[in-house]
Write an enzyme that holds these catalytic residues in place. Structure first.
Site, short mmCIF file in Angstrom:
data_model
loop_
_atom_site.label_atom_id
_atom_site.label_comp_id
_atom_site.label_asym_id
_atom_site.label_seq_id
_atom_site.Cartn_x
_atom_site.Cartn_y
_atom_site.Cartn_z
N HIS A 79 -1.66 -5.44 1.54
CA HIS A 79 -2.92 -6.18 1.36
C HIS A 79 -2.61 -7.52 0.72
CE1 HIS A 79 -6.80 -7.40 -0.26
NE2 HIS A 79 -6.19 -7.56 -1.42
N TYR A 102 -12.21 -2.63 -2.98
CA TYR A 102 -12.77 -2.63 -1.62
C TYR A 102 -14.30 -2.60 -1.62
CZ TYR A 102 -8.10 -2.38 0.31
OH TYR A 102 -6.80 -2.68 0.67
N PHE A 148 -15.42 3.80 7.25
CA PHE A 148 -14.05 4.08 6.83
C PHE A 148 -13.84 3.94 5.33
CE2 PHE A 148 -14.20 -0.41 8.12
CZ PHE A 148 -13.64 -1.05 7.02
N THR A 205 -5.11 -7.33 10.63
CA THR A 205 -5.37 -5.99 10.08
C THR A 205 -4.87 -4.90 11.04
OG1 THR A 205 -7.40 -6.92 9.17
CG2 THR A 205 -7.19 -4.52 9.13
N ARG A 243 -1.32 -14.68 4.12
CA ARG A 243 -2.14 -14.01 5.14
C ARG A 243 -1.47 -14.14 6.51
NH1 ARG A 243 -6.05 -10.30 4.05
NH2 ARG A 243 -7.14 -10.90 5.93
N LYS A 264 0.83 -1.21 0.00
CA LYS A 264 0.00 0.00 0.00
C LYS A 264 0.87 1.27 0.00
CE LYS A 264 -3.86 -2.30 2.34
NZ LYS A 264 -4.69 -2.31 3.57
N ASN A 315 -1.83 0.15 6.93
CA ASN A 315 -1.21 -1.07 7.44
C ASN A 315 -0.34 -1.79 6.41
OD1 ASN A 315 -3.26 -2.02 5.87
ND2 ASN A 315 -4.40 -3.01 7.52
N GLU A 348 -9.12 -9.98 -7.80
CA GLU A 348 -8.21 -8.86 -7.57
C GLU A 348 -7.08 -8.83 -8.60
OE1 GLU A 348 -7.33 -9.30 -3.37
OE2 GLU A 348 -9.39 -8.75 -2.84
N1 ATP Z 1 -11.92 0.08 11.31
C1 ATP Z 1 -11.14 0.50 10.32
N2 ATP Z 1 -10.72 1.77 10.25
C2 ATP Z 1 -9.96 2.22 9.23
N3 ATP Z 1 -9.54 1.44 8.22
C3 ATP Z 1 -9.91 0.15 8.24
C4 ATP Z 1 -10.73 -0.39 9.28
N4 ATP Z 1 -10.94 -1.70 9.02
C5 ATP Z 1 -10.30 -1.94 7.88
N5 ATP Z 1 -9.68 -0.84 7.40
C6 ATP Z 1 -8.88 -0.73 6.17
O1 ATP Z 1 -9.52 -1.50 5.16
C7 ATP Z 1 -8.67 -2.55 4.74
C8 ATP Z 1 -9.49 -3.77 4.43
O2 ATP Z 1 -10.08 -4.25 5.60
P1 ATP Z 1 -10.25 -5.81 5.85
O3 ATP Z 1 -11.17 -5.97 7.00
O4 ATP Z 1 -10.60 -6.48 4.56
O5 ATP Z 1 -8.80 -6.19 6.37
P2 ATP Z 1 -7.67 -7.08 5.75
O6 ATP Z 1 -8.28 -8.16 4.92
O7 ATP Z 1 -6.74 -7.46 6.83
O8 ATP Z 1 -6.94 -6.01 4.87
P3 ATP Z 1 -6.65 -6.11 3.33
O9 ATP Z 1 -7.97 -6.45 2.66
O10 ATP Z 1 -6.15 -4.73 2.99
O11 ATP Z 1 -5.63 -7.18 3.22
C9 ATP Z 1 -7.67 -2.73 5.89
O12 ATP Z 1 -6.47 -3.32 5.51
C10 ATP Z 1 -7.49 -1.30 6.35
O13 ATP Z 1 -6.59 -0.61 5.48
#
Ligand code: ATP
Length: 138
Positions: free
Chosen positions: A117, A51, A59, A93, A87, A11, A114, A128
């Site tokens: 992804h 997303y 968010f 996350t 993963r 990211k 974070n 994706e």
């Molecule tokens: N509560 C939150 N506040 C702010 N940003 C969030 C929050 N939850 C998720 N995100 C953002 O949205 C992304 C996607 O959320 P998801 O729950 O799918 O987590 P993930 O699968 O661990 O992450 P990714 O899909 O990016 O690998 C997160 O990586 C983070 O950047």
């Protein structure tokens, strides 16, 4: 042996902080194969598709702004059971919950920014990958 392919994206915060080499190196040292790789500045349209599942959440707007704020590095990685392996290498996350030794545990600064992804299922990986790569790249 279950050979799989997954989609991984460093990211904008990971790119800005100079973590590209470190992250790719972890995957290579783990014996995973980088099948395809590119740096792109994502459009809002692609970010919203990526997303999709978070549309309507509080968010969502912040998330789309963040992933379109600078270049990202996209890659397709192949290996045995690679979706789950990556993963686990990435960690939770929320970096507070990501164990030390995971990419987010070592580098992520917040739940929203974070670093990385990775797809969480084979089906998502397919979808994706197709957002960022042509069939001929894979
Ligand atoms: N509560 C939150 N506040 C702010 N940003 C969030 C929050 N939850 C998720 N995100 C953002 O949205 C992304 C996607 O959320 P998801 O729950 O799918 O987590 P993930 O699968 O661990 O992450 P990714 O899909 O990016 O690998 C997160 O990586 C983070 O950047």
């Amino acid at each position: 042996m279950v050979m799989q392919r997954t989609f991984v994206m460093i990211k904008p915060d990971g790119v800005k902080r100079g973590l590209i080499g470190e992250i790719i190196s972890r995957f290579e040292k783990r014996g995973l194969k980088i099948v395809s790789l590119k740096m792109v500045k994502m459009s809002r349209d692609i970010a919203e598709k990526l997303y999709d599942e978070h549309k309507g959440k509080s968010f969502f707007e912040e998330l789309v702004n963040y992933v379109t704020s600078g270049p990202v590095v996209c890659m397709v990685i192949e290996g045995d059971d690679v979706v789950q392996v990556i993963r686990r290498m990435i960690g939770n996350t929320d970096p507070k919950e990501a164990p030390p030794g995971t990419i987010r545990g070592d580098y992520a600064l917040s739940k929203s920014e974070n670093v990385i992804h990775a797809s969480d299922s084979i089906e998502k990986a397919q979808r994706e990958m197709s957002l960022f790569f042509d069939k001929s790249d894979l």
